[in-house]
Scaffold this active site. Structure first.
Site, short mmCIF file in Angstrom:
data_model
loop_
_atom_site.label_atom_id
_atom_site.label_comp_id
_atom_site.label_asym_id
_atom_site.label_seq_id
_atom_site.Cartn_x
_atom_site.Cartn_y
_atom_site.Cartn_z
N ARG A 76 49.39 32.75 40.21
CA ARG A 76 48.90 33.27 41.50
C ARG A 76 48.56 32.11 42.43
O ARG A 76 48.00 31.12 41.99
CB ARG A 76 47.65 34.08 41.19
CG ARG A 76 47.15 34.97 42.27
CD ARG A 76 45.88 35.67 41.82
NE ARG A 76 46.10 36.80 40.95
CZ ARG A 76 45.12 37.42 40.28
NH1 ARG A 76 43.87 36.99 40.39
NH2 ARG A 76 45.38 38.45 39.52
N ARG A 145 37.47 33.09 44.32
CA ARG A 145 38.92 33.36 44.35
C ARG A 145 39.47 33.26 45.77
O ARG A 145 38.77 32.90 46.69
CB ARG A 145 39.17 34.77 43.81
CG ARG A 145 38.66 35.02 42.38
CD ARG A 145 39.57 34.37 41.38
NE ARG A 145 39.23 34.72 40.01
CZ ARG A 145 39.73 35.76 39.34
NH1 ARG A 145 40.57 36.60 39.92
NH2 ARG A 145 39.40 35.95 38.08
N LYS A 207 34.29 35.99 37.97
CA LYS A 207 34.97 35.78 39.25
C LYS A 207 34.05 36.09 40.43
O LYS A 207 33.09 36.86 40.29
CB LYS A 207 36.22 36.66 39.31
CG LYS A 207 35.91 38.13 39.19
CD LYS A 207 37.16 39.01 39.27
CE LYS A 207 37.86 39.14 37.94
NZ LYS A 207 38.92 40.16 37.92
N LYS A 209 34.34 36.91 44.79
CA LYS A 209 35.30 37.15 45.88
C LYS A 209 34.63 37.15 47.25
O LYS A 209 33.59 37.78 47.43
CB LYS A 209 35.99 38.48 45.63
CG LYS A 209 36.78 38.42 44.32
CD LYS A 209 37.52 39.67 44.01
CE LYS A 209 38.42 39.42 42.79
NZ LYS A 209 39.10 40.65 42.38
N CYS A 427 48.63 48.83 41.84
CA CYS A 427 48.55 47.57 41.10
C CYS A 427 49.79 47.43 40.22
O CYS A 427 50.51 48.40 40.00
CB CYS A 427 47.29 47.55 40.25
SG CYS A 427 47.46 48.55 38.77
N CYS A 433 50.82 43.73 32.93
CA CYS A 433 49.36 43.63 32.80
C CYS A 433 48.90 44.02 31.40
O CYS A 433 49.12 45.16 30.95
CB CYS A 433 48.67 44.51 33.84
SG CYS A 433 46.88 44.38 33.68
N CYS A 472 44.51 51.15 35.27
CA CYS A 472 43.30 51.12 34.44
C CYS A 472 42.11 51.10 35.38
O CYS A 472 42.28 50.94 36.59
CB CYS A 472 43.30 49.92 33.49
SG CYS A 472 42.62 48.41 34.19
N CYS A 476 42.10 46.95 40.63
CA CYS A 476 42.79 45.89 41.36
C CYS A 476 43.41 46.35 42.68
O CYS A 476 43.57 45.54 43.60
CB CYS A 476 43.87 45.26 40.49
SG CYS A 476 43.18 44.49 39.02
#
Ligand code: SRM
Ligand code: SF4
Length: 559
Positions: A76, A145, A207, A209, A427, A433, A472, A476
């Site tokens: 990414r 991120r 993480k 953001k 996603c 994934c 899931c 995302c």
């Protein structure tokens, strides 16, 4: 910074602390001849911008024998605000062919992902990305991120000032370890390194953001970020400060009420010169108070939810020595970026919908090749969008018709795109994934087609709701802030349906139904649309559901 190991902490904490500033055994394992990294190293490579994955589709060989799964990497980019030059775009396009699976993917945070990279090819890929003045530093891992930023299709100078803001935030929170340069770019080796002044040696508990926008415009889904800024302007239209939001985040686990999606709280206004001090203060609250014993509970949202808004406010004010100012937040009214827009300098921009961000050539739709040809020839700047789309910028007026002709001829552009597609997100889920419980991106086109058929039948095309799907509950594609969120729950293609988010993304939707087979989803939504249409208030679908409540909705639908 006291970040000594503690027996209650998760293993990832030990791995970070003993990694010699994110080096670990990455280099040794890179050259060990296998297709994979070890379990410990898998945690460290994320900080360098990539994940180890397996193709979950491939289980049997041509003789029906189980095959050993081949490991590949997903990388990414760090692309603040999704801003790319033509050359940078073409660089990613080439990498997808040379090292990936011939496709690349625009993400929900204005970045790009390359899938299916062989372990041995990661180094050349990172080197190529470096040649186009980009990196994958901290694109994943327990750090800040990719910083997202409002879209600017018309070259509005007020919005353009956010370029510098998102870049400054991104640069400020880039980790300082030289590991990335040593391992991937053959940079000079140093014997010892000081610990990172922002992150320490254990980095963040999880993480983090950040998104920036201007007050009133919410392309970035501001409320889903750990930290969000909405700029305000002085009488000369220069940014003079920001409304600050903190504590958003979407990950949850089905049937575990201790985990939940949450929208960020608005804490007040800060002046421009406090941008970095306040950002650092909020990040350090996460670093100090985030739960390092349980990664499912380690996000800033839980700290704020559990310790309270007033505690958080006073903690941040103590750290900065400055108080939040109370100011009224203007309402959100986000304009669509899709289609042609005339920019203030007389050039044009084209917002192009891609459906789930996958840039590839498919039968009758040569998206990747066509875009690469257009970008080579007309050399637009590009802004990737948090809706997994892209905007071609600075197109000369005389080229507009030809670009439109080419895209239309290749089935890549239509002026009459049904409303349901405008903000639809899905996603990646299967097959790449590792956390996917169900399909998402691959079933989304068919599902949207069926849902759209109900909207068309009821003449609701122009009032189409924001819809998003994930494989899931991690969130995302931000399903919980959408008006309709479809969330993978169980193998066999069973989904939870959330309804009632707002079109501007200020609240979390409500759990409506669980374990719905995919084939039933359009049918049940069709029934919801019928009730919505009868409502006299002409609200958006999300506001209608909020008004009557999901329990009453279920009663009315006899579900
Ligand atoms: Fe995500 C994990 C893909 C945006 C919440 N996300 C993953 C991984 C890396 C799976 C994994 O850990 O093994 C997925 C890789 C799939 C693949 O094959 O490519 C993945 N996330 C994505 C992307 C590509 C989805 C997309 O459709 O574009 C997005 C990349 C953004 C970027 O460029 O940085 C992406 N992920 C998000 C968002 C939305 C956002 O940030 O705006 C969220 C919800 C907001 C939030 O962070 O709370 C999100 N991803 C998660 C979570 C849940 C975190 C949590 O707090 O529980 C996970 C799981 C985890 O971290 O353990 C996750
Ligand atoms: Fe994977 Fe779940 Fe994220 Fe989809 S929402 S990409 S299935 S982690």
């Amino acid at each position: 910074m006291d970040q000594t190991p503690n027996s209650a902490q998760t293993k990832v904490e030990d791995i970070k602390l003993s990694s010699n500033h994110l080096r670990g055994d990455i280099e040794k394992e890179l050259n060990d001849g296998s297709d994979r990294f070890s379990e410990d190293t898998i945690q460290l490579i994320k900080f360098h911008g990539f994940y180890q994955q397996k193709n979950r589709d491939r289980t049997k060989d041509e003789n029906g024998e189980d095959i050993e799964k081949i490991h590949t990497m997903m990388l990414r980019g760090r692309i603040p605000g999704g801003r790319l030059t033509a050359d940078q775009y073409l660089g990613w396009d080439r990498l997808a062919d040379t090292y990936g699976d011939g496709s690349f993917r625009l993400t929900t945070r204005q970045s790009i992902q390359l899938h299916s990279i062989k372990k041995g090819d990661i180094k050349p890929v990172i080197q190529e990305i470096h040649k186009i003045d980009l990196s994958s530093i901290g694109a994943c891992g327990d750090v800040v991120r990719n910083v997202t930023q409002a879209l600017n299709p018309s070259g509005d100078p007020k919005l353009a000032q956010l370029d510098e803001i998102s870049q400054r935030l991104s640069d400020h929170f880039k980790f300082t370890s030289r590991a990335y340069f040593e391992i991937w770019l053959d940079g000079e080796r140093i014997d010892s390194e000081e610990e990172d002044k922002i992150y320490g040696s254990a980095y963040l508990p999880r993480k983090f953001k950040i998104g920036v926008t201007c007050a009133g415009t919410n392309h970035i889904d501001l409320y889903t970020n750990d930290l969000g800024f909405a700029a305000t302007y002085d009488t000369q239209d220069r940014i003079d400060g920001f409304f600050l939001f903190a504590g958003g985040g979407l990950g949850m686990t089905h049937n575990k009420p201790a985990t939940y999606p949450r929208v960020a709280d608005h804490f007040g206004w800060i002046p421009l010169d406090q941008l970095i001090p306040f950002s650092e203060a909020v990040v350090s609250v996460h670093r100090e108070y985030g739960d390092r014993t349980n990664r499912k509970h380690a996000r800033l949202k839980y700290v704020i939810a559990e310790k309270g808004q007033e505690w958080f406010r006073s903690e941040v004010e103590k750290k900065t020595g400055v108080k939040f100012e109370s100011r009224e937040l203007p309402p959100w009214k986000t304009e669509s970026f899709l289609g042609w827009k005339e920019a203030l300098d007389g050039t044009y921009s084209l917002g192009l919908h891609t459906l789930a961000g996958r840039i590839k050539d498919s039968e009758g739709k040569p998206l990747k090749t066509t875009l690469a040809n257009l970008v080579s020839q007309y050399r637009p700047d590009i802004q990737l969008t948090p809706d997994q789309d892209l905007i071609l910028l600075k197109i000369a007026k005389e080229n507009k018709d030809e670009i439109e002709r080419i895209l239309t001829e290749k089935n890549l552009f239509t002026k009459s795109l049904p409303g349901i597609y405008h903000r639809a997100l899905a996603c990646p889920a299967l097959p790449t994934c590792g956390l996917a419980l169900t399909e998402s991106e691959r079933v989304f086109p068919e599902l949207l087609k069926d849902i759209n058929a109900h909207l068309e039948e009821l003449n609701l095309r122009d009032r189409a709701p924001v819809i998003r799907m994930t494989g899931c509950p991690n969130g995302c594609a931000r399903p919980y802030t959408a008006e309709i969120g479809i969330v993978g729950q169980q193998s066999g293609e069973k989904y939870s349906i959330f309804l009632g988010g707002s079109p501007e993304g200020e609240r979390i939707g409500f759990l409506f139904l669980t374990k719905q087979p995919i084939g039933d989803i359009p049918i049940v939504l069709g029934k919801v649309f019928q009730l919505w249409k009868q409502d006299q208030d002409k609200l958006s679908l999300g506001d209608f559901v909020k008004k009557i409540g999901v329990d009453r909705l279920k009663e009315l639908l006899e579900l």
